[in-house]
Design an enzyme around this catalytic site. Sequence first.
Site, short mmCIF file in Angstrom:
data_model
loop_
_atom_site.label_atom_id
_atom_site.label_comp_id
_atom_site.label_asym_id
_atom_site.label_seq_id
_atom_site.Cartn_x
_atom_site.Cartn_y
_atom_site.Cartn_z
N ALA A 42 0.83 -1.20 0.00
CA ALA A 42 0.00 0.00 0.00
C ALA A 42 0.87 1.25 0.00
O ALA A 42 1.99 1.24 0.50
CB ALA A 42 -0.92 0.01 1.21
N ASP A 43 0.32 2.30 -0.58
CA ASP A 43 1.00 3.59 -0.59
C ASP A 43 -0.07 4.68 -0.65
O ASP A 43 -1.03 4.57 -1.42
CB ASP A 43 1.93 3.73 -1.79
CG ASP A 43 2.76 4.99 -1.70
OD1 ASP A 43 3.79 4.98 -1.00
OD2 ASP A 43 2.36 6.00 -2.32
N THR A 44 0.09 5.71 0.15
CA THR A 44 -0.90 6.78 0.23
C THR A 44 -0.30 8.10 -0.24
O THR A 44 0.82 8.44 0.15
CB THR A 44 -1.43 6.93 1.67
OG1 THR A 44 -2.01 5.69 2.07
CG2 THR A 44 -2.48 8.03 1.77
#
Length: 181
Positions: A61-63
């Site tokens: 995941a990456d935001t």
Amino acid sequence: MVTKEFTVVTADVDERAAEIKMEEEGTPALKVSEHLAEIKAKAVFDSLSEEEKENSIVIGADTSVILDDVIYGKPADREDAVRMLSTMSGREHVVATGVALFTGTQKKIFTEETRVEFYALDEFQKKLISDYCDSGSPYDKAGSYGIQDMGALLIKQISGDYSNVVGLPVARLARELANLL
């Protein structure tokens, strides 16, 4: 729903180099997190043994915080944090979390978007920004704020998944995992 054991593994990925490459290639800001999540998940998945690959689900995941198609990453210093938070004040931005799921036989990638509106940049907002930056909290966060801490005081409203703004859209992730299994 059955809870499974999990292990947190940090991917050995140069995110900044990947971001620069995507920028040069003209990747839209809303897709950058998705690509970074895939790179991270693939790096961890590729490091597994064949048996582990068959019996594991890797989640990457990456935001990103995005305003006017510009990604607001982690601030370089206090001045940068104040600039980001002030620029976002009185405006709506998007928090986009890209998620990549890898199994032995499948791959699923998606992006969850949440719209966040900050209060206008009045004297009270300026004081909140200054106090927040003095707290030290903004310096390890994309966009210089965390909705789960004092950064919540800057926010007028959100439209979408709160947990996505924290950094992982858990409700959507649960549904995507259920579809994989």
